[in-house]
Design an enzyme around this catalytic site. Structure first.
Site, mmCIF file in Angstrom:
data_model
loop_
_atom_site.group_PDB
_atom_site.id
_atom_site.type_symbol
_atom_site.label_atom_id
_atom_site.label_comp_id
_atom_site.label_asym_id
_atom_site.label_seq_id
_atom_site.Cartn_x
_atom_site.Cartn_y
_atom_site.Cartn_z
ATOM 1 C CB CYS A 12 -1.022 -0.132 1.232
ATOM 2 S SG CYS A 12 -1.972 1.304 1.135
ATOM 3 C CB CYS A 13 3.677 2.376 2.081
ATOM 4 S SG CYS A 13 2.935 2.696 3.594
ATOM 5 C CB CYS A 34 -2.661 7.344 5.730
ATOM 6 S SG CYS A 34 -1.835 7.568 4.129
ATOM 7 C CB CYS A 82 -1.608 4.480 8.930
ATOM 8 S SG CYS A 82 -2.334 3.071 7.624
ATOM 9 C CB CYS A 84 6.437 4.868 5.483
ATOM 10 S SG CYS A 84 4.720 4.426 4.635
HETATM 11 FE FE1 SF4 Z 1 -1.477 2.782 2.917
HETATM 12 FE FE2 SF4 Z 1 -1.518 3.251 5.723
HETATM 13 FE FE3 SF4 Z 1 0.639 3.626 4.026
HETATM 14 FE FE4 SF4 Z 1 -1.296 5.334 3.865
HETATM 15 S S1 SF4 Z 1 0.123 4.886 5.711
HETATM 16 S S2 SF4 Z 1 -0.363 4.437 2.186
HETATM 17 S S3 SF4 Z 1 -2.921 3.873 4.228
HETATM 18 S S4 SF4 Z 1 -0.248 1.772 4.704
#
Ligand code: SF4
Length: 695
Positions: free
Chosen positions: A577-578, A660, A663, A688
């Site tokens: 996702c990230c 986000c 998160c 991340c």
């Molecule tokens: Fe996805 Fe959470 Fe990363 Fe945002 S912080 S990109 S919602 S995993």
């Protein structure tokens, strides 16, 4: 529809000292567009003496109540009678701005004009009927604005008088519209309750809307930010011809943007050949007055350089500090005119400025029928349809993203020897970057996406960063930024996620004109408060914060694979996702940059204490500066309060660092600041992938 020319309106002479802002008005025809425009004309004093009284008298004679929309009907009638009126562009003045209101009755035509450059809109009024609320039409109008890249949008909730100015009804529509636009990456600058018929909310608030604290429609027009003037953009001089006069080699062309002066350092793109401007020539020789020393956007000039380098028609003279990208691949949103649909594999010629190159279409996405304003799901672009294409150029072309420079970010497509389409450059990739993502499925591939660099090697970067470290340590954050700007030729990018640190840096940047690109990554999962702060910050500082979004096809593939909330399940799903929402967009945001400014502070976490004020990132081929690296949170808060810096209201609810929405959480007293970010099970995961490689 250009009303200023007729006998119906007062003559409109644009004032060079006042900013001009172009505002498109979209909304269902029954939601009161004509009424609002007629009322605005009246309130802004754009009607000649007696015009209103004449129309009212005509209405009375016919036994009809007066309607504000009659004004536009009257203009239309004059046009139909052959009087020179273009009723699609209506000019008026607010206290601070000259405004062109663009009525967009035919979306297809307006879309084509915007994409091919015949029309421009800096902002939009989106009209909604208070009784009907957001409808399919509203979604389409939002989609139109999204396609055109219009980011300043105010929602006008009309016909509130019919609902007794009910605040609950208004708030319901406000929430509905904000959510509908958020899905398209848009945040309304304001949602305004009005009755265009009675005038409430148009130029002044009535007592019936005492519960509303935002701007009127006229005040909103006054607050929209105009596009930057061409002279204020980076230098772009597309070469039209080279002439030999005696010993001089004169490079001739029209200055499309920026300014040029004798002694300026330039780069000839796409080959990135450096030189200095030796002279600006003029014909006939200006004697006895001295030769010009400088020229600005809009002028045709001939220049000579201080050294012999290869320059030919199609090359672009650029500011050395902010050159155009030498694109080998690019993504563009195009309007296709040819009867034969454009398909993947199609061989075309791409023209940008005075340059051209054969090209092959590698991807087609989001093909849209502009009449329906909905994606038709096709993998070809039909005649008179719009779509996003990825193309590969046989020779690199110097260009910019259209959002950065509307002139050099415009592309013309030839097919079979004729002009077959045109559009806006959305993104570029240089010589040996990886191919555009297309339908890539492997998220890990994003981590490796890099832009080719021409002249920075790892040793030189490291040496430069090491030499600067002790110098910068003794300076204030503002001085650190200014010093980095002086030391690095080329693009510097500041990435903001609208945290406290970012807002302080943005405030510092706004105090100077240091030519730094301000960028945010819109993951699509941000808090509503963050979107609101984004709009507020742009208004406060008069700066555009460029948004970089996840690639559409990669996002679709991710959600298809793991669901919209799949990141909650496993570590791998979170990384995926990230990678799609943050890491790949970050790499695009940094493409071509030599410097990166970020808001990291040592105090935020144990991991960040190991980072540095300044360091080289060899695999991104840039130097990264964290100008607030040694600041404490107390220093930040004191600065924010002393300078009235706008901050995210979530901080007041215990959020230290904001990313986000799903998160991020508020932290408990005593927890480190980064404890509330991302998946909080392990320290190293909180970075991340975005900052983890910082030295
Ligand atoms: Fe996805 Fe959470 Fe990363 Fe945002 S912080 S990109 S919602 S995993």
């Amino acid at each position: 529809m250009n009303v200023q020319l007729s006998g119906c309106l007062r003559p409109f002479a644009p004032d060079a000292a006042r900013a001009l802002v172009r505002v498109v008005v979209v909304g269902h025809v029954d939601h009161g567009k004509s009424t609002l425009i007629g009322r605005l004309l009246h309130e802004a004093g754009g009607l000649p003496e007696g015009k209103l009284a004449t129309l009212a008298a005509v209405s009375a004679r016919r036994g009809m109540p007066f309607e504000w929309s009659f004004l536009l009907d009257a203009l239309q009638t004059e046009r139909d009678q052959g009087i020179t009126i273009d009723t699609s562009q209506i000019r008026l003045r607010t206290p601070a701005r000259d405004v062109v209101l663009i009525d967009a009755p035919g979306h297809a035509e307006f879309l084509r004009n915007m994409i091919t450059g015949a029309a421009q809109a800096d902002a939009a009024l989106l009209l909604v009927d208070a009784a009907e609320g957001a409808r399919e039409q509203t979604r389409r109008h939002g989609y139109l604005l999204h396609l055109l890249g219009v980011r300043q949008v105010a929602v006008v909730v009309n016909k509130m008088d019919r609902l007794g100015f009910d605040p609950d009804r208004f708030r319901a529509i406000e929430a509905e519209m904000t959510a509908a636009l958020a899905g398209l990456g848009l945040t309304p600058a304001a949602v305004i309750p009005v009755s265009a018929r009675t005038g409430d909310g148009v130029a002044r608030h009535a007592s019936a809307t005492a519960w509303y604290r935002g701007p009127t429609v006229l005040a909103m027009l006054d607050a929209f930010l105009p596009a930057k003037a061409p002279a204020d953009l980076a230098l772009r001089l597309p070469v039209q011809a080279i002439y030999k006069f005696d010993h001089r080699r004169i490079i001739a062309g029209r200055l499309e943007s920026g300014r040029i002066g004798v002694g300026d350092e330039i780069l000839v793109m796409p080959a990135a050949k450096p030189a200095r401007v030796r002279s600006i020539e003029s014909w006939p020789a200006p004697a006895p007055s001295p030769a010009p020393r400088a020229a600005t956007a809009g002028q045709s000039v001939g220049i000579t350089l201080d050294r012999e380098i290869f320059v030919e028609r199609g090359h672009v003279i650029c500011a050395a500090a902010r050159p155009a990208a030498p694109a080998k691949r690019l993504r563009a949103r195009v309007f296709w005119l040819d009867r034969q649909p454009l398909a993947v594999g199609g061989e075309i010629v791409a023209r940008i400025g005075t340059a051209s190159s054969p090209a092959v279409v590698r991807t087609i996405e989001d093909a849209v029928d502009p009449g329906l304003l909905a994606s038709d799901g096709a993998d070809v672009i039909e005649q008179n349809h719009v779509g996003e294409i990825g193309i590969e150029l046989r020779q690199p072309l110097a260009t910019d993203a259209h959002a950065a420079d509307p002139n050099s970010g415009r592309i013309v497509l030839e097919f079979g020897g004729r002009i077959a389409g045109g559009g806006l450059v959305l993104a570029t990739e240089t010589a040996d970057a990886h191919a555009p993502s297309g339908r890539r499925a492997n998220d890990q591939a994003f981590v490796g996406t890099r832009t080719a660099r021409m002249d920075l090697d790892a040793d030189a970067l490291g040496a430069k960063a090491s030499a600067l470290a002790p110098v910068l340590a003794a300076l204030s954050p503002a001085e650190r930024i200014a010093r980095l700007r002086r030391e690095l030729a080329g693009k510097i990018v500041f990435t903001t996620s609208f945290g406290l640190e970012d807002q302080v840096i943005l405030h510092l940047l706004s105090q100077r004109d240091d030519d730094i690109d301000i960028v945010t990554l819109d993951t699509g999962r941000l808090f509503p408060e963050t979107y609101a702060l984004w709009a507020q910050t742009e208004r406060r500082y008069g700066r555009t914060i460029r948004a970089v979004y996840p690639r559409h096809d990669d996002l679709e593939a991710l959600v298809a694979r793991q669901g919209i909330d799949g990141f909650r399940r496993t570590r791998e799903a979170r990384i995926a996702c990230c990678n799609v929402r943050k890491v790949e967009p970050l790499e695009r945001a940094l493409a071509g940059a030599r410097g990166w400014i970020a808001g990291l502070r040592a105090e935020q976490s144990a991991h960040r204490r190991d980072m540095a004020l300044i360091g080289a990132e060899p695999d991104r081929a840039l130097i990264k500066l964290n100008p607030l690296f040694d600041w404490t949170r107390e220093q930040l808060l004191a600065f924010v309060s002393a300078n009235d810096v706008p901050v995210n209201p979530l901080h007041a609810r215990g959020f230290a660092s904001i990313g986000c929405a799903p998160c991020t959480r508020a932290i408990a007293p005593g927890e480190p600041e980064r404890a509330g970010r991302w998946w909080w099970e392990e320290e190293q995961k909180k970075e991340c992938g975005l900052h983890a490689r910082s030295s």
